[in-house]
Design a protein around this motif. Structure first.
Motif, PDB file in Angstrom:
ATOM      1  N   GLU A 194       0.849  -1.197   0.000  1.00 36.65           N
ATOM      2  CA  GLU A 194       0.000   0.000   0.000  1.00 36.65           C
ATOM      3  C   GLU A 194       0.887   1.251   0.000  1.00 36.65           C
ATOM      4  O   GLU A 194       0.903   2.024   0.955  1.00 36.65           O
ATOM      5  CB  GLU A 194      -0.949   0.017   1.203  1.00 36.65           C
ATOM      6  N   GLU A 231      -4.694   2.342  -1.937  1.00 38.94           N
ATOM      7  CA  GLU A 231      -4.417   1.562  -3.146  1.00 38.94           C
ATOM      8  C   GLU A 231      -3.593   0.338  -2.761  1.00 38.94           C
ATOM      9  O   GLU A 231      -2.365   0.365  -2.776  1.00 38.94           O
ATOM     10  CB  GLU A 231      -3.689   2.419  -4.173  1.00 38.94           C
ATOM     11  N   ASN A 252      -2.174  -3.320  -3.266  1.00 37.53           N
ATOM     12  CA  ASN A 252      -1.831  -4.250  -4.344  1.00 37.53           C
ATOM     13  C   ASN A 252      -1.879  -5.672  -3.804  1.00 37.53           C
ATOM     14  O   ASN A 252      -1.013  -6.082  -3.030  1.00 37.53           O
ATOM     15  CB  ASN A 252      -0.436  -3.924  -4.883  1.00 37.53           C
TER      16      ASN A 252
END
Length: 996
Positions: free
Chosen positions: A318, A323, A325
């Protein structure tokens, strides 16, 4: 000449980087790459050749490349190639990542094979990357074979065929070779499985693959079988397996092949979730792809283990807030674990920059996230994504050492409380672990502060790590449980999870070597012995560290070797799983010569785990009680052993002895120390975590906090309060302090809006220290009168160091060094005596240490000489009042620390701190040992250590005198602390005061 063992291993993906198994699956070893507008593909043919299919209509180039192992010290590559290209480019990447390319002229006839040999060397005409100066700096790290559009005439597309790739180190007659196994699952099998053990050979010329002699060794290293195997033309080697049960080691000298094999009955049908594994699949050495990871997980399941510990990098998944991953290597493991029905315990020890972390290596900064609510929300999302496998989460791995920057307990405790509340708000079923200590259980005062800060109130389990021997475990657990009873209230008896437990072996010199038999036997006996010991002491889970191959500095923690075959320690642990699954501790076997003789029972029989280890307490045989009816005897790996009258073999360090249940009363003592804490754990009533809506967090800079720790007057504390609830809450502070402290500025009440934060601060005056006091410990507890937050507890311990005057003449009397610390848990009283004196002479600071020690033992290198008989000295110039510029701990230290030793490298004076280590060049030492006395005469050049010998200079100083025998260091005497304690620190140094 034969290739030495140093040159065995070629391929370990990602970390160890080499090339392997071309005959079996070449497309997996070499990677395809293009430049410009070129397209194409890399394939393998039925003949074992490579085919580079190059489409260069729009110019550019295509290549195949592969990583190389630095251990091989490759000097050249040789291969055959046929293609319509006029030239082929071959490049090597050197150790500093500069690429050197050489062009070789070809016939251009696609039907004619061309012999190519290229040597690793500088390439003045074609080089790039790194220093970009054309100078080759070996060893090579990668190799590539490429073709360019400019070397192809009349057509835009062509095929390039390459075969018989071989590497050489330039000195040996024999070509470099390596081997691999197709499937590690097949190295664990059931009895009566006669399927051959299969290997794939790499880079081995046909003339060398005829008859190969092999031999099988058993767990103890004895030869139990031999024969000859043939390697077929495809590089497949088939070896008949040995007969019987237990661990076996295969050796094929001509290939320098060593591999482990474990043959055992199926484990109990019901998994005992006490037994677990730590694997670190998410980073580090292979396996790192889904297939091999799943194979490793299948091995666990087939050996009775369904829990695995792994690691997350929060800043790795992150990097930007919100966001996350989930598709990188972290996701690869967790997706594989979900498919294989493996439960995961996750841990982490980093934070992304957006979370407010201030951490930079070797600085007095905070590695923990400052945004507590965002931290909790992130890990809620992570758990929701992987909740089918992520059943438990430890909040911050090893906060008591460098991963937590050695910050005091109240920092990480706030993090635990924040996630506890966040998980409760999200109704997550995930279990939360706190502590995750590397060494805190060895520092009673430190563990106390964790408990006072309410660590256990927001945990489902307490976790910690162990790399000690079996004999030290009981004392450690007793100490921790007693502190729980004193400071943890109803949480005393909380489940203990041992989430790293290992006994590393010395690194064998290169990745392909399994190391010494004696080290493997030692590792095996200690790890399995600790699995039994922690079970007898009531631990709920035991994670064996580490499953896959793992080299860390000079140690090898891995219990699969670099080729994915088992070590003895892994076999011993898997057999311990079979023996103890479903059994409860009932006491200790009476009247037996053993360091430990824990007894466990199930509904069918009882088993005694007879432990003496394989070093100091080693017993080749142990006599059993005369009235004992023995059902069977097994070695640590499960192989059957025979009784010799009343004696059983014990050379493995552990022997399993089964006997009838009706003999328990006559043979077993149940009123043991271990039984008390076993019962304490079993009778613990699980409770909901506190998960209070307000979480207090230490604010202000870390520098301010450490100034507080050094202060002898006033201390000021700033506290941020996080409101996790959906409504405003009032925080009403209440201070509790040790006697004689005075509140100078009290904290203020405040109302904190929903989902917001507030700040309060207070100032306390510390008591005046008496001259004879070495230190004064001051506790400061901040509570919420509304009971909406668990307390935060600060500790300040101002010091009164011993001041030693250093004149120009040697004192007649020497200063005693008499504070003893055991490091093995056995040597509780000093077995040496020591004293020192210090003076300055001809511009040098001289420190002389006299040690009464009948035998001087130090078989170590200079770097590791502190592990043997030696002294260690720490020095740091201070201000006129004797204070450092700032307190320093752990990796932040700035003082010089060095060891003085007579060791394998001679008489050495070797610096370990600050960050740059090595032999001191201007200072020196004269060391003598005679008549049971060792004298260390150390001449210290002040300029080399950034010290001054001017009158009235104050120098912080600590001295350690290490005591060791043939089995290693077992204790030390200290004058001043901060060297050998679990946390490096200048806070507790004594002081040298320079006289004229």
């Amino acid at each position: 000449m034969r290739i030495s063992k140093k040159y065995l291993l070629l391929f370990l993906m990602n970390c160890l980087l080499a090339v392997t198994a071309i005959a079996a699956a070449p497309e997996r070893q070499w990677k395809f790459r293009t430049e410009g507008a070129a397209t194409g593909a890399l394939q393998s043919t039925a003949k074992g050749e490579y085919c580079l299919d190059a489409n260069l209509a729009n110019f550019g180039l295509v290549e195949m490349n592969a990583p190389l192992s630095a251990d091989l010290k490759i000097r050249s590559i040789q291969f055959q190639i046929r293609s319509p290209f006029q030239r082929v480019g071959v490049w090597f990447q050197d150790s500093e990542k500069q690429i050197h390319q050489e062009f070789i002229t070809l016939s251009g006839n696609p039907n004619v094979w061309n012999e190519v040999e290229v040597t690793c060397k500088g390439s003045p005409g074609s080089h790039w990357g790194g220093a970009n100066d054309g100078k080759f700096r070996g060893p090579p790290l990668a190799v590539g074979i490429r073709v360019h559009r400019s070397d192809l005439q009349n057509v835009d597309q062509a095929k390039v065929y390459i075969r018989d790739i071989e590497f050489s180190d330039g000195k040996k007659e024999k070509r470099l070779h390596s081997w691999s196994i197709p499937n590690p699952v097949r190295m664990f099998r059931r009895p009566n499985d006669s399927t051959p053990v299969e290997f794939e050979l790499v880079f081995l010329p046909q003339k060398n693959v005829e008859t190969l002699a092999y031999q099988w060794l058993d767990y103890s290293g004895e030869k139990v079988g031999s024969g000859e195997a043939k390697c077929d033309s495809n590089g497949k080697l088939l070896v008949p397996p040995p007969k019987g049960k237990g661990f076996f080691e295969l050796k094929i000298p001509d290939l320098e092949l060593e591999a482990g094999l474990f043959i055992a009955d199926a484990p109990p049908e019901k998994n005992d979730e006490y037994f677990a594994m730590d694997s670190s699949f998410s980073w580090g050495s292979p396996p790192n792809d889904e297939l091999p990871i799943r194979q490793y997980l299948q091995i666990l399941r087939e050996n009775g283990i369904i829990w695995n510990r792994d690691r997350l990098s929060w800043k790795g998944i992150e990097k930007e807030k919100g966001e996350i991953n989930f598709k990188n290597r972290f996701g690869t493991y967790r997706d594989a674990a979900q498919k294989e029905n493996i439960d995961t315990l996750d841990t982490f020890h980093d934070a992304p920059a957006w979370s407010g972390t201030e951490f930079k290596e070797n600085t007095l900064q905070n590695p923990y996230p400052q945004q507590l609510r965002e931290f909790a929300q992130s890990f809620v999302q992570i758990n929701r994504r992987w909740n089918k496998t992520q059943k438990a989460l430890e909040v911050w791995n090893e906060p008591d050492i460098s991963f937590g920057n050695y910050l005091p307990p109240w920092y990480v405790c706030s993090l635990v409380k924040a996630f506890s509340r966040g998980a409760a708000d999200a109704s997550l079923p995930v279990m939360i672990g706190g502590g995750v200590f590397a060494n805190a259980q060895k520092q009673p005062d430190l563990f106390e502060i964790y408990l006072r800060n309410g660590l256990l109130d927001d945990c489902d389990f307490l976790s910690y790590h162990s790399y000690d021997e079996v004999s030290q475990i009981e004392r450690m657990v007793v100490q921790m449980r007693e502190q729980e009873l004193k400071y943890a209230g109803k949480r005393a008896g909380i489940p203990h999870w041992i989430t790293e437990c290992g006994m590393p072996r010395p690194f064998a010199g290169h990745d392909g070597h399994r190391g010494r038999l004696s080290d493997d036997l030692y590792s095996s006996a200690e790890i399995s012995g600790k699995a039994a010991e922690f079970r007898a002491l009531g631990a709920e889970k035991f994670f064996f560290f580490e499953y896959k191959y793992r080299k860390e500095n000079e140690k090898n923690f891995g219990n699969m070797d670099a080729h994915s075959t088992p070590m003895r320690a892994l076999a011993g642990y898997f057999q311990t799983v079979r023996v103890l699954s479903g059994r409860e501790y009932v006491g200790d076997l009476n009247s037996v010569n053993a360091i430990r003789a824990r007894v466990f029972k199930n509904d069918q029989n009882a088993v005694a785990v007879i432990y003496n280890g394989v070093r100091r307490g080693k017993q080749l045989e142990v006599e059993l009680p005369s009235q004992m009816s023995v059902l069977k005897v097994e070695g640590l790996d499960g192989r059957p052993l025979r009784l010799n009258g009343r004696n059983i073999p014990n050379s493995d360090g552990i022997t399993f002895v089964y006997f009838p249940l009706h003999q328990l009363n006559a043979l077993v003592k149940n009123s043991t120390v271990a039984m008390r804490y076993y019962q304490m754990a079993k009778h613990y009533q699980r409770q909901e975590r506190a998960a209070k809506p307000l979480v207090m967090q230490c604010a202000g800079t870390v520098d301010d906090v450490y100034r507080n720790l050094l202060s002898r007057t006033d201390v000021k504390w700033q506290v941020r309060i996080w409101n996790f609830s959906d409504q405003p809450l009032e925080f009403v502070p209440e201070l509790e302090m040790s006697e004689q402290q005075i509140i100078v500025e009290p904290p203020k009440s405040l109302i904190i809006p929903a989902r917001e934060t507030g700040m309060t601060e207070f100032r306390v005056r510390l008591p005046e220290m008496k001259k004879e006091e070495k230190s004064v410990r001051c506790l400061i507890t901040l509570k919420d009168k509304n009971n909406q937050a668990t307390p935060i507890v600060f500790v300040v311990e101002p010091q009164n160091p011993i001041v030693y005057s250093v004149g120009s003449l040697p004192p007649k009397q020497m200063q005693q060094i008499d504070k003893w610390h055991t490091t093995d848990g056995k040597t509780l009283n000093p077995d040496i005596r020591a004293a020192f004196r210090a003076f300055h002479e001809n511009g040098f600071l001289r420190i002389q240490v006299s040690v009464d020690d009948q035998k001087h033992v130090n078989p170590n290198t200079a770097h590791n000489s502190w592990r043997g008989d030696s002294i260690q000295v720490a020095l740091e110039e201070r201000d006129a009042n004797g204070n450092p510029d700032l307190p320093r701990v752990g990796s932040n230290v700035r003082h010089t620390e060095f060891v003085v030793a007579k060791c394998n490298d001679g008489d050495v004076l070797y610096a370990h701190l600050p960050q740059k280590t090595g032999h001191l060049k201007k200072s020196n030492a004269i060391i003598s040992h005679a008549n049971g006395k060792t004298l260390y005469d150390v001449w210290i050049d002040p300029g080399e250590l950034k010290l001054s010998l001017q009158e009235n200079t104050q120098i912080g100083c600590a001295i350690v005198v290490n005591s060791a025998d043939e089995d290693g260091r077992h204790g030390y005497l200290a004058w001043g602390d901060g060297i050998a304690s679990d946390t490096k620190s200048n806070l507790k140094f004594n002081r040298l005061s320079i006289l004229k």
